[in-house]
Scaffold this motif. Sequence first.
Motif, mmCIF file in Angstrom:
data_model
loop_
_atom_site.group_PDB
_atom_site.id
_atom_site.type_symbol
_atom_site.label_atom_id
_atom_site.label_comp_id
_atom_site.label_asym_id
_atom_site.label_seq_id
_atom_site.Cartn_x
_atom_site.Cartn_y
_atom_site.Cartn_z
ATOM 1 N N ASN A 182 -1.171 7.028 5.012
ATOM 2 C CA ASN A 182 -2.511 7.213 5.574
ATOM 3 C C ASN A 182 -3.592 6.648 4.651
ATOM 4 O OD1 ASN A 182 -1.550 8.421 7.875
ATOM 5 N ND2 ASN A 182 -1.684 10.480 7.050
ATOM 6 N N SER A 183 -3.346 5.444 4.138
ATOM 7 C CA SER A 183 -4.348 4.773 3.319
ATOM 8 C C SER A 183 -5.643 4.617 4.114
ATOM 9 C CB SER A 183 -3.831 3.386 2.905
ATOM 10 O OG SER A 183 -4.883 2.576 2.477
ATOM 11 N N PRO A 184 -6.798 4.959 3.512
ATOM 12 C CA PRO A 184 -8.080 4.832 4.240
ATOM 13 C C PRO A 184 -8.312 3.416 4.770
ATOM 14 C CG PRO A 184 -8.384 6.100 2.233
ATOM 15 C CD PRO A 184 -6.980 5.558 2.183
ATOM 16 N N LEU A 185 -7.878 2.403 4.015
ATOM 17 C CA LEU A 185 -8.060 1.028 4.455
ATOM 18 C C LEU A 185 -7.259 0.756 5.726
ATOM 19 C CD1 LEU A 185 -8.967 -1.934 4.111
ATOM 20 C CD2 LEU A 185 -6.954 -2.265 2.648
ATOM 21 N N VAL A 199 0.872 -1.183 0.000
ATOM 22 C CA VAL A 199 0.000 0.000 0.000
ATOM 23 C C VAL A 199 0.902 1.222 0.000
ATOM 24 C CG1 VAL A 199 -1.821 1.238 1.216
ATOM 25 C CG2 VAL A 199 -1.763 -1.262 1.264
ATOM 26 N N SER A 200 0.995 1.883 -1.145
ATOM 27 C CA SER A 200 1.990 2.938 -1.318
ATOM 28 C C SER A 200 1.589 4.253 -0.657
ATOM 29 C CB SER A 200 2.241 3.179 -2.814
ATOM 30 O OG SER A 200 1.011 3.495 -3.466
ATOM 31 N N ALA A 201 0.291 4.536 -0.604
ATOM 32 C CA ALA A 201 -0.142 5.841 -0.110
ATOM 33 C C ALA A 201 -0.046 5.908 1.418
ATOM 34 C CB ALA A 201 -1.568 6.135 -0.551
ATOM 35 N N VAL A 211 0.512 4.504 8.982
ATOM 36 C CA VAL A 211 -0.509 5.562 9.040
ATOM 37 C C VAL A 211 -0.233 6.470 10.237
ATOM 38 C CG1 VAL A 211 -2.397 4.516 7.756
ATOM 39 C CG2 VAL A 211 -1.995 3.791 10.083
#
Length: 715
Positions: free
Chosen positions: A236-239, A232-234, A301
């Motif tokens: 603070n990924s919402p998931l 998961v690169s982003a 996150v």
Amino acid sequence: MMQLSQTVNTGFFFLAPWIVFLPAIGLLVNIIFGHRFSEKVIGTVASLASGLAFLVSVLLAWSLTQHPEAVRWTVGSWIHAGSLQLDWIFRVDTLSVTMMLVVSGVGTLIHIYAIGYMHEDVRFKSDPKRFRRFFVFLNLFIAMMMILVSGDSYLMLFVGWEGVGLCSFLLIGFWYEMDTLGRPSWANSDAAKKAMIANRIGDFGFLIAAFLMFWAFGSLQFDAVFNHVQTVSAINSPLIIAITLFLLLGVTGKSAQIPLFVWLPDAMAGPTPVSALIHAATMVTAGVYLVARSAPLYVAVPAAQMIVATVGAVTALFAASIAVGQYDIKKVLAYSTISQLGFMVAGVGMGAFAAGMFHLVTHAFFKALLFLAAGSVILGMERGHHRLAHHEGHETEQRKKGRRKDEPVAPQEKGEIFDPNDMRNMGGLRKTMPVTFWLYLTGTLALAGTFPFAGFWSKDEILAEAFSQGFTVVYWLLTIAAFFTAFYMGRQIWMVFFGAPRHEAAAHAEESPLIITLPLMVLAALSIIGGALNLPGVHTLSAWLEQTISFIHPGEFVLSVALLSTALALVAIFISWLLYGSQPIKQGQVDPLKLLLGPIFTGMERKWYVDEIYKAVFLDPYVNISRFLANTIDEKFWHDWFHEKVIAGSYNFISSILLNRYADQRGINTFFDGLGQWTRNSSAVLRRIQNGFVRSYALAVLIGVVAMLGYLLFK
């Protein structure tokens, strides 16, 4: 993440399953054969089971020093359903073994202590079987806690998570039919239910997080989940934010953080060894362990880290303020535990995983010491009270007239119900219980964070991490909480051990036997030297945990932070001495802090009305809705109207009016009555033919013959 080794031929990794099997064997032995055993044998079996689990934990720790890679030891198949492939696998790494050592080591000392403590509990006299049941529950708890810390997946962790919740319910409500004073009461069972319900709310969050993990990553195994997180690169990924915050909800339930902390103070209804083992040293730290185990998720996150750290810091200060206004010796320690858990959650939340785990370990030492020493105080007070009840009786009129104003009053004269937990009944116990006093003082100094006790090093490491990493709000909240900690512990020491006895029971209190004080001595020693686990510049525990959590960095010793926290602790202790030590309070005297703070102290004493707010916002509406559903919907609507009028009424209408009146009476009855009437009429006609005369029968034969011939001739 570190590399895993599935099979290892060196070391003692093959013993890993025995950390669960040994306590399970201990409880089975007591269940099957315990009715033949004496109290000492029952306690010895249970203590041996826990002690052998500690020995296995030590061997596993030694094996990790020889083989640093984590080991997964498979016991057997469990769930194989589609893409969900889960087996019962023990994960042996430095993080899990640290928890194993704490759980089994402190747990064994508490088992030994409980042999003496529970023997003196007068409630066992009415039901001796309870002694065996108590140690069965303690062994069950050790087994479940070991499952929690040794699981290789979130689902296996959740099995232990639920298991310790069950044991907490069983042990909080152990005396479900009577309170601590031996009176019939629902308080203990209500406290057990409160703990169960509050934890189930947190468990809901844990389950949602697990469902999201499986939906997103197709696995619940730790390494599989963490490897997917790296994709998961982003930031603070919402998931990942959703997963970590739902896990935080589980943490707030199990580790008693805002808003689900309300169950822990009520949990003091359980026997004191339970308070020490489950609600101070082990189970309540499971949430801290969960965050540390999920380090790759939280590091991904930063927003979630800030939320976790803030929740922990706010909880630390809030609970510490409540502890200032409590009079029950165990309630003070209960709110202190909530506060110290806030320190740990704040530590692991802001990424200081080593500092959080360091405080978890040292806190297990000195808070278990304090709870067990509080139990010794309670027993001493009960001995003094029993001695009065059995030997002194009522005071004579001459004794009453000759008593000084500040002299304690015998409980019989006051006609009171004696509460051995109330610090207002204590005073002067350092003279009658000197061993317990020095042990209690050791735990107090460690908790207050005074040099060189263990709490100084672990608590200051969390404060230093908050200061260094720029968590300014978290740092000041924790610093103020540390000030309150030193104050309320100083207040407790002055009220319990100094001044004149405020009750005859305190004046006649007796020291506890060696089986109770010996485990306290071991814990006191650990509370003094425990800081050596992670001294600045050495960072032994940090280096140990770094083998499992790659995000760990050695914490720096910040002299200014240490000096400020130490100065605040000393100032707090000095203020507590001014209020409670220099002029000890007397029987019936208003608390001096209440005179100074007024309504603020009342808020602390009433726990900031949190229980009342919960009652008004949640419980009362729930009860009202339940009553509406039960009385109006179920009874009046569903039962009285729908069942009685719609179903029963319709049936009665159809059966009595339609079926009975029309179909039966006017239809079926008319048809068959008519058929019967026709039969009777036909019979009357035919009866005339059967008249008994031969000439009539001959005429009938003639007519028949003529009819037959006519048919044959004319057809």
